[in-house]
Scaffold this active site. Structure first.
Site, PDB file in Angstrom:
ATOM      1  N   ASN A 119     -60.917  48.081  -1.195  1.00  0.00           N
ATOM      2  CA  ASN A 119     -61.226  46.666  -1.398  1.00  0.00           C
ATOM      3  C   ASN A 119     -62.166  46.236  -0.280  1.00  0.00           C
ATOM      4  O   ASN A 119     -61.741  46.092   0.858  1.00  0.00           O
ATOM      5  CB  ASN A 119     -59.920  45.854  -1.376  1.00  0.00           C
ATOM      6  CG  ASN A 119     -60.167  44.366  -1.435  1.00  0.00           C
ATOM      7  OD1 ASN A 119     -61.292  43.918  -1.698  1.00  0.00           O
ATOM      8  ND2 ASN A 119     -59.121  43.590  -1.188  1.00  0.00           N
ATOM      9  N   TRP A 120     -63.427  46.061  -0.639  1.00  0.00           N
ATOM     10  CA  TRP A 120     -64.440  45.770   0.389  1.00  0.00           C
ATOM     11  C   TRP A 120     -64.377  44.321   0.863  1.00  0.00           C
ATOM     12  O   TRP A 120     -65.034  43.963   1.829  1.00  0.00           O
ATOM     13  CB  TRP A 120     -65.840  46.088  -0.138  1.00  0.00           C
ATOM     14  CG  TRP A 120     -66.103  47.542  -0.413  1.00  0.00           C
ATOM     15  CD1 TRP A 120     -65.190  48.568  -0.420  1.00  0.00           C
ATOM     16  CD2 TRP A 120     -67.372  48.133  -0.727  1.00  0.00           C
ATOM     17  NE1 TRP A 120     -65.814  49.761  -0.724  1.00  0.00           N
ATOM     18  CE2 TRP A 120     -67.164  49.518  -0.923  1.00  0.00           C
ATOM     19  CE3 TRP A 120     -68.660  47.634  -0.875  1.00  0.00           C
ATOM     20  CZ2 TRP A 120     -68.196  50.410  -1.239  1.00  0.00           C
ATOM     21  CZ3 TRP A 120     -69.692  48.504  -1.201  1.00  0.00           C
ATOM     22  CH2 TRP A 120     -69.460  49.879  -1.373  1.00  0.00           C
ATOM     23  N   LYS A 121     -63.634  43.492   0.143  1.00  0.00           N
ATOM     24  CA  LYS A 121     -63.535  42.061   0.493  1.00  0.00           C
ATOM     25  C   LYS A 121     -64.952  41.469   0.582  1.00  0.00           C
ATOM     26  O   LYS A 121     -65.831  41.897  -0.152  1.00  0.00           O
ATOM     27  CB  LYS A 121     -62.703  41.874   1.761  1.00  0.00           C
ATOM     28  CG  LYS A 121     -61.344  42.595   1.642  1.00  0.00           C
ATOM     29  CD  LYS A 121     -60.337  42.244   2.698  1.00  0.00           C
ATOM     30  CE  LYS A 121     -59.054  43.032   2.459  1.00  0.00           C
ATOM     31  NZ  LYS A 121     -57.966  42.672   3.388  1.00  0.00           N
ATOM     32  N   HIS A 124     -54.533  39.389  -5.047  1.00  0.00           N
ATOM     33  CA  HIS A 124     -54.575  39.758  -3.636  1.00  0.00           C
ATOM     34  C   HIS A 124     -54.041  38.612  -2.781  1.00  0.00           C
ATOM     35  O   HIS A 124     -54.270  37.441  -3.093  1.00  0.00           O
ATOM     36  CB  HIS A 124     -56.006  40.118  -3.223  1.00  0.00           C
ATOM     37  CG  HIS A 124     -56.054  40.767  -1.881  1.00  0.00           C
ATOM     38  ND1 HIS A 124     -55.998  40.053  -0.706  1.00  0.00           N
ATOM     39  CD2 HIS A 124     -56.073  42.081  -1.525  1.00  0.00           C
ATOM     40  CE1 HIS A 124     -56.013  40.892   0.309  1.00  0.00           C
ATOM     41  NE2 HIS A 124     -56.052  42.123  -0.154  1.00  0.00           N
ATOM     42  N   GLU A 144     -55.013  37.368  -0.131  1.00  0.00           N
ATOM     43  CA  GLU A 144     -56.035  36.413   0.332  1.00  0.00           C
ATOM     44  C   GLU A 144     -56.372  35.419  -0.770  1.00  0.00           C
ATOM     45  O   GLU A 144     -56.627  34.239  -0.499  1.00  0.00           O
ATOM     46  CB  GLU A 144     -57.275  37.180   0.814  1.00  0.00           C
ATOM     47  CG  GLU A 144     -56.997  37.870   2.151  1.00  0.00           C
ATOM     48  CD  GLU A 144     -57.739  39.170   2.366  1.00  0.00           C
ATOM     49  OE1 GLU A 144     -58.780  39.413   1.722  1.00  0.00           O
ATOM     50  OE2 GLU A 144     -57.259  39.978   3.197  1.00  0.00           O
ATOM     51  N   GLU A 203     -48.676  45.001  -1.088  1.00  0.00           N
ATOM     52  CA  GLU A 203     -49.381  44.704   0.159  1.00  0.00           C
ATOM     53  C   GLU A 203     -48.593  43.662   0.945  1.00  0.00           C
ATOM     54  O   GLU A 203     -48.777  42.455   0.728  1.00  0.00           O
ATOM     55  CB  GLU A 203     -50.790  44.168  -0.138  1.00  0.00           C
ATOM     56  CG  GLU A 203     -51.691  45.170  -0.825  1.00  0.00           C
ATOM     57  CD  GLU A 203     -53.163  44.925  -0.474  1.00  0.00           C
ATOM     58  OE1 GLU A 203     -53.862  45.924  -0.261  1.00  0.00           O
ATOM     59  OE2 GLU A 203     -53.603  43.766  -0.392  1.00  0.00           O
ATOM     60  N   GLY A 262     -54.788  43.897   7.621  1.00  0.00           N
ATOM     61  CA  GLY A 262     -55.789  43.607   8.648  1.00  0.00           C
ATOM     62  C   GLY A 262     -55.198  43.410  10.034  1.00  0.00           C
ATOM     63  O   GLY A 262     -55.875  42.961  10.948  1.00  0.00           O
ATOM     64  N   SER A 314     -53.323  48.077   6.405  1.00  0.00           N
ATOM     65  CA  SER A 314     -53.635  48.898   7.577  1.00  0.00           C
ATOM     66  C   SER A 314     -53.447  50.395   7.342  1.00  0.00           C
ATOM     67  O   SER A 314     -53.037  51.119   8.241  1.00  0.00           O
ATOM     68  CB  SER A 314     -52.819  48.431   8.790  1.00  0.00           C
ATOM     69  OG  SER A 314     -53.139  47.087   9.111  1.00  0.00           O
ATOM     70  N   GLY A 361     -58.405  48.276   2.904  1.00  0.00           N
ATOM     71  CA  GLY A 361     -59.358  47.239   3.294  1.00  0.00           C
ATOM     72  C   GLY A 361     -60.335  47.763   4.323  1.00  0.00           C
ATOM     73  O   GLY A 361     -61.318  48.432   4.001  1.00  0.00           O
ATOM     74  N   GLY A 362     -60.066  47.479   5.584  1.00  0.00           N
ATOM     75  CA  GLY A 362     -61.000  47.813   6.662  1.00  0.00           C
ATOM     76  C   GLY A 362     -61.491  49.246   6.640  1.00  0.00           C
ATOM     77  O   GLY A 362     -62.697  49.500   6.775  1.00  0.00           O
TER      78      GLY A 362
HETATM   79  P1  13P Z   1     -56.517  46.443   5.537  1.00  0.00           P
HETATM   80  O1  13P Z   1     -56.543  47.875   5.105  1.00  0.00           O
HETATM   81  O2  13P Z   1     -57.760  46.022   6.243  1.00  0.00           O
HETATM   82  O3  13P Z   1     -55.251  46.096   6.249  1.00  0.00           O
HETATM   83  O4  13P Z   1     -56.525  45.563   4.176  1.00  0.00           O
HETATM   84  C1  13P Z   1     -55.614  45.868   3.181  1.00  0.00           C
HETATM   85  C2  13P Z   1     -55.982  45.079   1.980  1.00  0.00           C
HETATM   86  O5  13P Z   1     -55.872  43.871   1.955  1.00  0.00           O
HETATM   87  C3  13P Z   1     -56.529  45.806   0.819  1.00  0.00           C
HETATM   88  O6  13P Z   1     -56.597  44.983  -0.298  1.00  0.00           O
END
Ligand code: 13P
Length: 253
Positions: free
Chosen positions: A12-14, A97, A99, A169, A175, A215, A236-237
């Site tokens: 997920n590149w956000k 998600h 967010e 999640e 994050g 993470s 994510g990251g």
């Molecule tokens: P991180 O891997 O940056 O913690 O993010 C997880 C995430 O929200 C994937 O959708």
């Protein structure tokens, strides 16, 4: 017993990567080997979806959107529909998600309508859920997760579970660098699978892939993915770095 469910790693590149960064990252991903037992998905922002899909046509990597609107068409300034995604070759969408829930105030009821229109359009849904830190501290995390699932996705027909991937999640692990322990992930994934068996049946509960997000890094992916009910990750990251993402993709035993 051989499980029929798939191992999946999705990135997920956000809100990261303009079009040139998208090409750079995809080129780097394409250079790496992917083992046969894992399905790989990348979810760039809307502006990169069509290009990403074309860049990946000769690969097994799928492209997903990070969100979409619940109506088919109309006066919804700034929104993107299922049909629009499909028209650029995108058949998979991340919904729910944390967010989207926290920042954009998406409720379980709204997510249920997004799930419906996605499945009506024969899309695959990556449905995210997970408790906040306060819920875990209060010991209500199983109840919170059950309610998110009941109100967001348990209304669907049994047949539609073939087009669903679940993503646990825990909000406190996103994050933050703090992952759920492999035991905590397994405990929740096992709970979700048991709940699916109760509400639906074991075809559904054994067939659906449940991935973990929060993470996940090259250094912890192997142990998390080794758990019985963890079928991969939503990253994510670490998905923004090709070497890290591919190390996670290839972290299944
Ligand atoms: P991180 O891997 O940056 O913690 O993010 C997880 C995430 O929200 C994937 O959708």
């Amino acid at each position: 017993m051989m499980s029929m469910r798939k191992n999946i790693v999705a990135g997920n590149w956000k809100m990261n990567c303009d079009i040139s960064q998208t090409y750079l990252l995809l080129d780097a991903l394409k250079e790496q080997q992917i083992s046969d037992d894992v399905s790989v998905i990348v979810a760039p922002p809307f502006t990169s979806l069509q290009s990403a899909n074309q860049a990946l046509l000769d690969t097994d990597i799928l492209v997903a959107a990070q969100n979409m609107h619940q109506e088919a068409t109309g006066a919804y300034t700034g929104e993107v529909s299922a049909a629009m995604l499909k028209s650029v070759g995108v058949d998979t969408v991340i919904l729910g998600h944390s967010e989207r829930r926290a920042i954009f105030l998406e409720t379980n009821a709204l997510l249920a309508s997004k799930v419906n229109i996605a499945l009506d359009n024969e899309m695959t849904v990556i449905f995210c859920f997970g408790e906040e830190l306060k819920d875990r501290k209060a010991g209500t995390h199983f109840n919170v997760v059950k309610q998110q699932l009941q109100e967001g996705i348990f209304h669907i027909e049994k047949e539609n579970w073939n087009n669903v991937i679940l993503a646990y999640e825990p909000v406190w692990a996103i994050g933050t660098g703090e992952t759920a322990s492999p035991q905590q992930a397994q405990e929740m994934h096992g709970f979700v699978r048991n709940t699916l068996a109760e509400v639906f049946d074991t075809d559904v509960s054994e067939g659906v892939s449940i991935v973990y997000g929060g993470s996940v890094k090259p250094g912890n992916a192997k142990e998390i993915f080794s758990k019985e009910d963890v079928d991969g990750g939503l990253i994510g990251g670490a998905a923004l770095n090709a070497a890290d993402f591919m190390a996670i993709v290839n972290a299944f035993e």
